[in-house]
Design an enzyme around this catalytic site. Structure first.
Site, PDB file in Angstrom:
ATOM      1  N   ASN A  80       6.528  -8.507   1.867  1.00 55.97           N
ATOM      2  CA  ASN A  80       5.068  -8.311   1.850  1.00 55.97           C
ATOM      3  C   ASN A  80       4.416  -9.196   0.781  1.00 55.97           C
ATOM      4  O   ASN A  80       3.358  -8.878   0.256  1.00 55.97           O
ATOM      5  CB  ASN A  80       4.720  -6.840   1.607  1.00 55.97           C
ATOM      6  CG  ASN A  80       3.241  -6.549   1.854  1.00 55.97           C
ATOM      7  OD1 ASN A  80       2.635  -7.093   2.780  1.00 55.97           O
ATOM      8  ND2 ASN A  80       2.652  -5.699   1.025  1.00 55.97           N
ATOM      9  N   TYR A 100      -1.501  -3.398  -6.981  1.00 53.57           N
ATOM     10  CA  TYR A 100      -1.273  -4.151  -5.757  1.00 53.57           C
ATOM     11  C   TYR A 100      -2.506  -4.187  -4.837  1.00 53.57           C
ATOM     12  O   TYR A 100      -3.192  -3.184  -4.663  1.00 53.57           O
ATOM     13  CB  TYR A 100      -0.079  -3.566  -4.975  1.00 53.57           C
ATOM     14  CG  TYR A 100       0.012  -4.214  -3.627  1.00 53.57           C
ATOM     15  CD1 TYR A 100       0.567  -5.492  -3.501  1.00 53.57           C
ATOM     16  CD2 TYR A 100      -0.538  -3.621  -2.505  1.00 53.57           C
ATOM     17  CE1 TYR A 100       0.570  -6.132  -2.275  1.00 53.57           C
ATOM     18  CE2 TYR A 100      -0.538  -4.261  -1.283  1.00 53.57           C
ATOM     19  CZ  TYR A 100       0.016  -5.517  -1.176  1.00 53.57           C
ATOM     20  OH  TYR A 100       0.004  -6.155   0.027  1.00 53.57           O
ATOM     21  N   ASP A 107      -9.323 -10.022   8.894  1.00 52.49           N
ATOM     22  CA  ASP A 107      -8.804  -8.671   8.623  1.00 52.49           C
ATOM     23  C   ASP A 107      -9.799  -7.544   8.925  1.00 52.49           C
ATOM     24  O   ASP A 107      -9.391  -6.485   9.374  1.00 52.49           O
ATOM     25  CB  ASP A 107      -8.362  -8.578   7.158  1.00 52.49           C
ATOM     26  CG  ASP A 107      -7.485  -7.361   6.863  1.00 52.49           C
ATOM     27  OD1 ASP A 107      -6.673  -7.002   7.736  1.00 52.49           O
ATOM     28  OD2 ASP A 107      -7.629  -6.765   5.788  1.00 52.49           O
ATOM     29  N   GLY A 141      -4.167  -3.851  -1.560  1.00 55.52           N
ATOM     30  CA  GLY A 141      -4.966  -2.809  -0.909  1.00 55.52           C
ATOM     31  C   GLY A 141      -5.176  -1.574  -1.770  1.00 55.52           C
ATOM     32  O   GLY A 141      -6.099  -0.797  -1.530  1.00 55.52           O
ATOM     33  N   HIS A 186     -10.619  -2.577  11.426  1.00 57.90           N
ATOM     34  CA  HIS A 186      -9.509  -3.396  10.940  1.00 57.90           C
ATOM     35  C   HIS A 186      -9.273  -4.525  11.950  1.00 57.90           C
ATOM     36  O   HIS A 186      -8.285  -4.518  12.677  1.00 57.90           O
ATOM     37  CB  HIS A 186      -8.279  -2.499  10.805  1.00 57.90           C
ATOM     38  CG  HIS A 186      -7.153  -3.111  10.045  1.00 57.90           C
ATOM     39  ND1 HIS A 186      -5.847  -2.727  10.208  1.00 57.90           N
ATOM     40  CD2 HIS A 186      -7.134  -4.076   9.099  1.00 57.90           C
ATOM     41  CE1 HIS A 186      -5.075  -3.428   9.390  1.00 57.90           C
ATOM     42  NE2 HIS A 186      -5.832  -4.253   8.714  1.00 57.90           N
ATOM     43  N   LYS A 235      -9.630  -2.508   1.599  1.00 63.08           N
ATOM     44  CA  LYS A 235      -9.361  -1.368   2.482  1.00 63.08           C
ATOM     45  C   LYS A 235     -10.174  -0.138   2.064  1.00 63.08           C
ATOM     46  O   LYS A 235     -10.622   0.634   2.905  1.00 63.08           O
ATOM     47  CB  LYS A 235      -7.870  -1.023   2.470  1.00 63.08           C
ATOM     48  CG  LYS A 235      -6.966  -2.194   2.767  1.00 63.08           C
ATOM     49  CD  LYS A 235      -7.168  -2.749   4.154  1.00 63.08           C
ATOM     50  CE  LYS A 235      -6.128  -3.837   4.407  1.00 63.08           C
ATOM     51  NZ  LYS A 235      -6.214  -4.414   5.745  1.00 63.08           N
ATOM     52  N   THR A 263      -3.987 -12.935  10.783  1.00 70.67           N
ATOM     53  CA  THR A 263      -4.394 -14.196  10.163  1.00 70.67           C
ATOM     54  C   THR A 263      -3.985 -15.378  11.051  1.00 70.67           C
ATOM     55  O   THR A 263      -4.762 -16.312  11.250  1.00 70.67           O
ATOM     56  CB  THR A 263      -3.768 -14.311   8.756  1.00 70.67           C
ATOM     57  OG1 THR A 263      -4.087 -13.126   8.024  1.00 70.67           O
ATOM     58  CG2 THR A 263      -4.318 -15.507   8.004  1.00 70.67           C
ATOM     59  N   ASN A 264      -2.771 -15.320  11.611  1.00 76.52           N
ATOM     60  CA  ASN A 264      -2.327 -16.399  12.499  1.00 76.52           C
ATOM     61  C   ASN A 264      -3.235 -16.518  13.716  1.00 76.52           C
ATOM     62  O   ASN A 264      -3.617 -17.614  14.124  1.00 76.52           O
ATOM     63  CB  ASN A 264      -0.887 -16.140  12.972  1.00 76.52           C
ATOM     64  CG  ASN A 264       0.116 -16.234  11.838  1.00 76.52           C
ATOM     65  OD1 ASN A 264      -0.172 -16.831  10.799  1.00 76.52           O
ATOM     66  ND2 ASN A 264       1.274 -15.642  12.019  1.00 76.52           N
ATOM     67  N   SER A 323      -1.464  -3.971  10.013  1.00 74.96           N
ATOM     68  CA  SER A 323      -1.141  -4.915   8.940  1.00 74.96           C
ATOM     69  C   SER A 323       0.156  -5.656   9.254  1.00 74.96           C
ATOM     70  O   SER A 323       1.115  -5.047   9.742  1.00 74.96           O
ATOM     71  CB  SER A 323      -0.973  -4.164   7.622  1.00 74.96           C
ATOM     72  OG  SER A 323      -2.147  -3.479   7.304  1.00 74.96           O
ATOM     73  N   ALA A 324       0.171  -6.946   8.929  1.00 75.46           N
ATOM     74  CA  ALA A 324       1.361  -7.788   9.111  1.00 75.46           C
ATOM     75  C   ALA A 324       1.795  -7.898  10.574  1.00 75.46           C
ATOM     76  O   ALA A 324       2.979  -7.917  10.892  1.00 75.46           O
ATOM     77  CB  ALA A 324       2.516  -7.290   8.227  1.00 75.46           C
ATOM     78  N   CYS A 325       0.822  -7.961  11.490  1.00 76.12           N
ATOM     79  CA  CYS A 325       1.108  -8.199  12.909  1.00 76.12           C
ATOM     80  C   CYS A 325       0.444  -9.487  13.398  1.00 76.12           C
ATOM     81  O   CYS A 325       0.200  -9.662  14.584  1.00 76.12           O
ATOM     82  CB  CYS A 325       0.661  -7.022  13.766  1.00 76.12           C
ATOM     83  SG  CYS A 325       1.724  -5.578  13.626  1.00 76.12           S
ATOM     84  N   ARG A 351       2.224 -12.219  -0.681  1.00 78.87           N
ATOM     85  CA  ARG A 351       0.890 -12.536  -0.158  1.00 78.87           C
ATOM     86  C   ARG A 351       0.302 -13.789  -0.790  1.00 78.87           C
ATOM     87  O   ARG A 351       0.694 -14.203  -1.868  1.00 78.87           O
ATOM     88  CB  ARG A 351      -0.052 -11.364  -0.477  1.00 78.87           C
ATOM     89  CG  ARG A 351       0.354 -10.043   0.159  1.00 78.87           C
ATOM     90  CD  ARG A 351      -0.315  -9.856   1.470  1.00 78.87           C
ATOM     91  NE  ARG A 351       0.176  -8.699   2.206  1.00 78.87           N
ATOM     92  CZ  ARG A 351      -0.434  -8.222   3.293  1.00 78.87           C
ATOM     93  NH1 ARG A 351      -1.547  -8.767   3.736  1.00 78.87           N
ATOM     94  NH2 ARG A 351       0.085  -7.191   3.949  1.00 78.87           N
ATOM     95  N   ARG A 393       0.847  -1.193   0.000  1.00 76.95           N
ATOM     96  CA  ARG A 393       0.000   0.000   0.000  1.00 76.95           C
ATOM     97  C   ARG A 393       0.881   1.241   0.000  1.00 76.95           C
ATOM     98  O   ARG A 393       2.002   1.232   0.495  1.00 76.95           O
ATOM     99  CB  ARG A 393      -0.895   0.013   1.248  1.00 76.95           C
ATOM    100  CG  ARG A 393      -2.096  -0.916   1.125  1.00 76.95           C
ATOM    101  CD  ARG A 393      -2.996  -0.822   2.337  1.00 76.95           C
ATOM    102  NE  ARG A 393      -2.354  -1.398   3.501  1.00 76.95           N
ATOM    103  CZ  ARG A 393      -1.792  -0.724   4.488  1.00 76.95           C
ATOM    104  NH1 ARG A 393      -1.817   0.598   4.498  1.00 76.95           N
ATOM    105  NH2 ARG A 393      -1.218  -1.337   5.490  1.00 76.95           N
TER     106      ARG A 393
HETATM  107  O1  SAT Z   1      -2.469  -4.548   0.992  1.00 76.40           O
HETATM  108  S1  SAT Z   1      -3.574  -4.699   1.914  1.00 76.40           S
HETATM  109  O2  SAT Z   1      -3.988  -3.396   2.397  1.00 76.40           O
HETATM  110  O3  SAT Z   1      -4.691  -5.323   1.237  1.00 76.40           O
HETATM  111  C1  SAT Z   1      -3.103  -5.677   3.209  1.00 76.40           C
HETATM  112  C2  SAT Z   1      -2.752  -4.921   4.418  1.00 76.40           C
HETATM  113  O4  SAT Z   1      -1.884  -4.053   4.372  1.00 76.40           O
HETATM  114  O5  SAT Z   1      -3.356  -5.180   5.478  1.00 76.40           O
HETATM  115 MN    MN Z   2      -5.193  -5.536   7.019  1.00 79.74          MN
END
Ligand code: SAT
Ligand code: MN
Length: 593
Positions: free
Chosen positions: A376, A208, A286, A210, A237, A217, A264-265, A259-261, A378, A80
């Site tokens: 990043n 890309y 998400d 987001g 979020h 988003k 999903t896990n 994001s990325a914290c 995916r 993003r």
């Molecule tokens: O790239 S996205 O915004 O869809 C994923 C994220 O940053 O959470």
């Molecule tokens: Mn997100």
């Protein structure tokens, strides 16, 4: 061209507002062809073949990854772009101090020039989609026009796409108008513009996630949060999960993490052995849309239909359910490829392969200092692949929420878990969430920034008003969820994480669930409730007790510093900075002195 629009469309829709809008977009972008997406299996096959023929998708080894494809982005277009993302409201005040703002006339003017003739020689796809379960009072219809077949195939996984959306829309004019063009991917000509007053999104110059999958988003969070404020609900979020206790009782929890914290896990977590009789079910990983139900509780739906998860670090230890989810019918973006046509990324199980093709398509050798997969990179996977998918995921009413968790990525200060004293204090904990930046957005990684409710890049209006909306919602929710703060990412003096995280987070989650049902006591501290000695179930956990002590420790000095820094944040919010939150800060500080 108009006849072509009507000819293809009339079998799908006679919605005049929609047909007019598509005609206007076609007149502007001047595509060679227009394709209306119906969401069918036959269409998926046709478009996938086209994507493969044109090099947009690379088929992976069908014996290893059936139905899976790899996509390589332009290297300048892999995350993003917050600095190129705009909220275009009549007044700058409405966008607030944390968003980039552009006046609507200026934005429409600038982007009209870019969109003009931008699809010459290309196909214009019209994607009708629904965010949210079909038939839910919370669900919204969006239309995305795009020249990217990659976007279509991703939207097909991430949303409820095609005919059901047009059926839901009927002849209504109430749909989000999303216009997207890949352009020439020159960052100088890249703009992600939101017009919440027109329920419109214009995105140019990026392919890309987001930036280009406009349901995610852009609609579900930026436009969604605007609608939520107007209409009295929340677009957040947040992951949504159900925790099933051994007696079969289900408790639903949402969690806001940047994001990325690890959302999903967390959403797909498998409890450790000691908790064998406990189960976690995923509702969403998400985004959560939440409204007050007839019973006075807060109910949440996941507006999405799939997962757009971070690949690096995903393995059978960290997230076995994700590994099963991405075993088939998944689009991978910017991961590395093995010799036998499978995918690979840093942190995957097993030996590092000797040779790979890296995310840019270049040969890569073991020991290289460069990453094989982009940090990043995916996966886009259908949620129906998830072995622990909640059976309520398509429920129009959603699920009732008992607890909300706010979590940042913090090396210091913030303890493993903290429960707020009350709603306003909980909103304060969420509002002051700090987190180290990640590779999910372009820019420096690892600097702590305030990321209120993990919504800093996603609140579609004035952040001060957004936080006030959170405070105001209290009187609309007779039975509100309990609010918590967590931090899985605290580090010891050796720079290593103190808490093992992943499945072991179940131990913290159990305390949260017990507290939400008032089944367990707590220890009062000046900052909130923490587990009493012995209440956090640590049996079978293979780490020294001192590490847990350190992870849960509250240091008055560090907090004083933290609270002092937060003053700048509230000041930056300006005239909409909620008084109640500033009072919370002063109150906490006064308890320290
Ligand atoms: O790239 S996205 O915004 O869809 C994923 C994220 O940053 O959470
Ligand atoms: Mn997100």
């Amino acid at each position: 061209m108009a006849s072509q629009i009507d000819g293809t469309a009339t079998t799908l829709t006679r919605n005049k507002a929609l047909l007019d809008w598509v005609r206007d977009c076609a007149a502007l972008c001047q595509p060679d062809r227009i394709v209306w997406c119906d969401g069918s299996e036959a269409e998926k096959e046709r478009l996938t073949k086209h994507a493969v023929d044109t090099g947009v998708l690379i088929p992976l080894n069908p014996a290893k990854r059936p139905g899976c494809y790899l996509h390589r982005s332009n290297p300048n277009d892999v995350a993003r772009v917050e600095h190129l993302t705009f909220i275009c409201t009549k007044t700058q005040e409405a966008a607030g101090p944390t968003n980039n703002w552009m006046a609507p006339e200026e934005a429409y003017g600038k982007l009209t020039k870019l969109f003009h003739g931008s699809m010459k020689g290309r196909t214009m796809y019209v994607i009708p989609y629904v965010m949210g379960p079909l038939g839910s009072p919370l669900s919204r219809v969006g239309l995305e026009i795009t020249d990217s077949v990659y976007v279509v195939l991703n939207m097909r996984i991430m949303t409820r796409m095609g005919k059901p959306a047009l059926d839901m829309l009927g002849d209504s004019n109430d749909f989000n108008r999303g216009l997207h063009c890949t352009g020439d991917l020159n960052p100088e000509r890249r703009y992600i513009c939101h017009f919440p007053e027109d329920n419109t999104i214009w995105s140019f110059g990026s392919g890309y996630g987001g930036n280009a999958l406009l349901g995610k988003k852009c609609l579900a969070l930026r436009i969604g949060s605007w609608l939520g404020k107007d209409e009295g609900w929340f677009a957040e979020h947040m992951l949504i999960l159900g925790v099933e206790s051994p007696d079969g009782h289900m408790t639903y929890v949402t969690g806001a993490f940047p994001s990325a914290c690890g959302k999903t896990n967390f959403a797909m977590m498998i409890p450790p052995k000691r908790f064998a009789k406990w189960k976690v079910w995923t509702v969403g990983d998400d985004i959560a849309w939440m409204r007050v139900g007839k019973d006075g509780r807060l109910w949440a739906v996941n507006p999405e239909n799939g997962y757009f998860g971070v690949a690096p670090g995903t393995n059978f230890g960290s997230n076995p359910n994700a590994m099963k989810t991405i075993a088939r019918d998944t689009i991978f973006t910017n991961v590395a490829m093995t010799k036998d046509g499978d995918v690979w990324w840093e942190g995957m199980d097993g030996e590092v392969p000797d040779e790979l093709t890296d995310w840019q398509g270049r040969p890569w050798k073991k020991g290289s200092t460069e990453k094989a997969a982009h940090p990043n990179s995916r996966f886009t996977a259908p949620m129906t692949n998830n072995p622990v998918l909640s059976k309520h995921v398509n429920d129009p009413e959603g699920v009732p929420i008992s607890a909300i968790v706010f979590g940042g990525r913090r090396a210091t200060t913030v303890p493993l878990v903290l429960q707020s004293f009350n709603w306003a204090h909980g909103v304060f904990l969420g509002a002051t969430l700090g987190s180290e930046t990640t590779a999910a957005a372009t820019g420096k990684v690892g600097v702590v920034r305030r990321d209120p409710m993990a919504m800093l890049p996603f609140a579609g209006y004035n952040m001060g008003e957004y936080l006030q909306h959170w405070l105001d919602m209290q009187e609309k929710i007779p039975y509100p969820p309990k609010l918590f703060q967590v931090n899985w990412f605290r580090k010891g003096k050796d720079g290593k994480f103190l808490w093992p995280g992943f499945g072991e987070n179940m131990r913290v989650l159990k305390w949260i669930v017990d507290r939400a049902h008032v089944r367990v006591g707590g220890q009062e501290t000046p900052f909130g409730w923490v587990p009493k000695a012995g209440d956090l179930d640590l049996s079978g956990l293979d780490i020294p007790a001192e590490k847990v002590d350190e992870a849960t420790h509250i240091d008055a000095g560090e907090w004083k510093q933290e609270l002092t820094e937060e003053a700048d944040f509230f000041e930056m919010l300006g005239k909409f900075s909620p008084e109640t939150l500033q009072l919370q800060r002063k109150l906490l500080l006064s308890r320290l002195d």
